[in-house]
Enzyme design. Structure first.
Site, PDB file in Angstrom:
ATOM      1  CD  GLN A   1      13.510   2.757  -6.707  1.00  0.00           C
ATOM      2  OE1 GLN A   1      13.560   3.675  -6.028  1.00  0.00           O
ATOM      3  NE2 GLN A   1      12.968   1.929  -7.339  1.00  0.00           N
TER       4      GLN A   1
ATOM      5  CB  CYS B   1       8.377   7.908  -7.033  1.00  0.00           C
ATOM      6  SG  CYS B   1       8.218   8.768  -5.513  1.00  0.00           S
TER       7      CYS B   1
ATOM      8  N   GLY C   1       3.096  -5.197  -2.977  1.00  0.00           N
ATOM      9  CA  GLY C   1       1.611  -4.384  -2.433  1.00  0.00           C
ATOM     10  C   GLY C   1       1.008  -5.219  -1.464  1.00  0.00           C
TER      11      GLY C   1
ATOM     12  NE  ARG D   1       2.407   0.335   2.703  1.00  0.00           N
ATOM     13  CZ  ARG D   1       1.166   0.405   2.013  1.00  0.00           C
ATOM     14  NH1 ARG D   1       0.394   1.357   2.422  1.00  0.00           N
ATOM     15  NH2 ARG D   1       0.664  -0.500   1.257  1.00  0.00           N
TER      16      ARG D   1
END
Ligand SMILES: Cc1cc2nc3c(=O)[nH]c(=O)nc-3n(C[C@H](O)[C@H](O)[C@H](O)COP(=O)(O)O)c2cc1C
Length: 325
Positions: free
Chosen positions: A72, A103, A205, A229
């Site tokens: 990226q 971001c 997400g 996460r």
């Protein structure tokens, strides 16, 4: 289930997210071993690459066993973004070039007007993607958010522009920039993007296990899910989701023994790549992630946050797991 990004076949629908300070070569190897179909490397700055910044170039390090991998880049200037993409196309062993348009951190989104800030400028998005697609030979993908804030949710419009510009896939992190990492990802945004474009859509997400992965795939119709996460201190998540998607089975969480082994393996591979000092500093973050949900680990967390050497780190971890097998 396999799907394609450009001519590249991705063998399953479970993808490691780009995470700055986390998604480096050792972590990507661990997650590939546990079943990630594609791994994203953390973002690198276009200007950092072009100004021969050593630290940025080191971020490009990858090995063949991580492949397929996406690298990226972030930036906001058309000319430097295209040059940086060309540099990656020619010098990196990655398979896909991904552009960061999600971001939220002020250094990127405000100061550099990059990352999620681009969501405010669909024309610029079109030009950046289109010029990069025309310049490089690897497939180009883009990672976006739902929009800048809740009054300007424009993922569908932006996704259409990105498709017109020639991108091969889009990842949607279904939060606005102003949500940061709070609140919930809005699966309806991913669903709407999927319905609006013909290129693959990767949903992102709040996927933290098999059921949440399956729900995102079923509800939105997206082609794959990306895990951020949920993978921190938890490379096993890929095998768990894999199994759940296959037959609905929830496999047991790793044992203490497996967690201990993984922590030390991760430490060793980081030491090899970055040297002892940086590796131990990075493991100060990973340590507590690995210990999430483990009883009586608060003392160990404190100890790890002060560890200065590999030996010290190891001694603390081994002592804890000997006492709590
Ligand atoms: C520590 C950390 C670093 C991140 N770095 C990046 C990054 O370099 N590029 C990017 O596009 N997103 C980055 N993200 C966002 C994730 O890729 C992902 O979109 C976000 O965490 C939502 O997915 P999740 O709910 O599965 O965590 C980062 C997230 C975290 C937690």
């Amino acid at each position: 289930m396999a799907f394609k990004i450009g001519n590249l076949t991705i063998e399953n629908q479970i993808i490691l997210a780009p995470m700055a300070g986390v998604s480096n070569s050792p972590f990507r190897i661990l997650t590939r071993q546990y079943g990630a179909g594609l791994v994203f490397a953390e973002m690198v700055s276009d200007k950092g690459l072009l100004y021969e910044n050593d630290k940025t170039k080191k971020l490009l390090y990858m090995t063949d066993i991580e492949k397929p991998m996406a690298q990226q880049i972030f930036g906001s200037d058309l000319i430097t973004m295209v040059k940086a993409a060309k540099y990656i196309d020619e010098h990196s062993n990655c398979d896909i070039i991904d552009i960061n348009m999600g971001c939220p951190v002020p250094k990127v989104a405000i100061k550099a007007q990059a990352g999620a800030s681009l969501m405010k400028n669909p024309d610029l998005i079109y030009h950046i993607v289109n010029e990069i697609v025309k310049t490089v030979s690897k497939p180009v993908t883009v990672k976006i958010r739902s929009g800048w804030d809740h009054q300007s949710i424009n993922a569908v419009d932006v996704a259409k522009r990105i498709e017109q510009a020639g991108a091969s896939a889009i990842t949607v992190h279904a939060r606005t920039r102003s949500q940061g990492y709070g609140g919930h990802a809005d699966l309806d945004v991913i669903k709407a993007v999927k319905q609006a474009v013909n290129i693959p859509v990767i949903g992102n997400g709040d996927v933290t296990d098999g059921p949440s992965a399956k729900h995102m795939l079923d509800y939105t119709g997206c082609d794959a899910v990306m895990i951020g996460r949920g993978a921190l201190g938890n490379p096993w998540i890929f095998r768990e989701i894999h199994q759940y998607l296959k037959d609905g089975t929830i496999i047991p969480r790793p044992t203490h023994q497996e967690i201990q082994e993984m922590m030390l393996k991760h430490l060793d591979s980081l030491v090899e790549l970055k040297g002892e000092h940086v590796a131990v500093l990075e493991m100060r973050s990973h340590g507590p992630w690995y210990l999430k949900g483990i009883d009586h680990a608060s003392e160990l967390r404190k100890q790890l946050s002060t560890a200065r050497t590999k030996e010290e780190f190891k001694v603390y971890v081994e002592a804890f797991f000997n006492a709590h097998p």
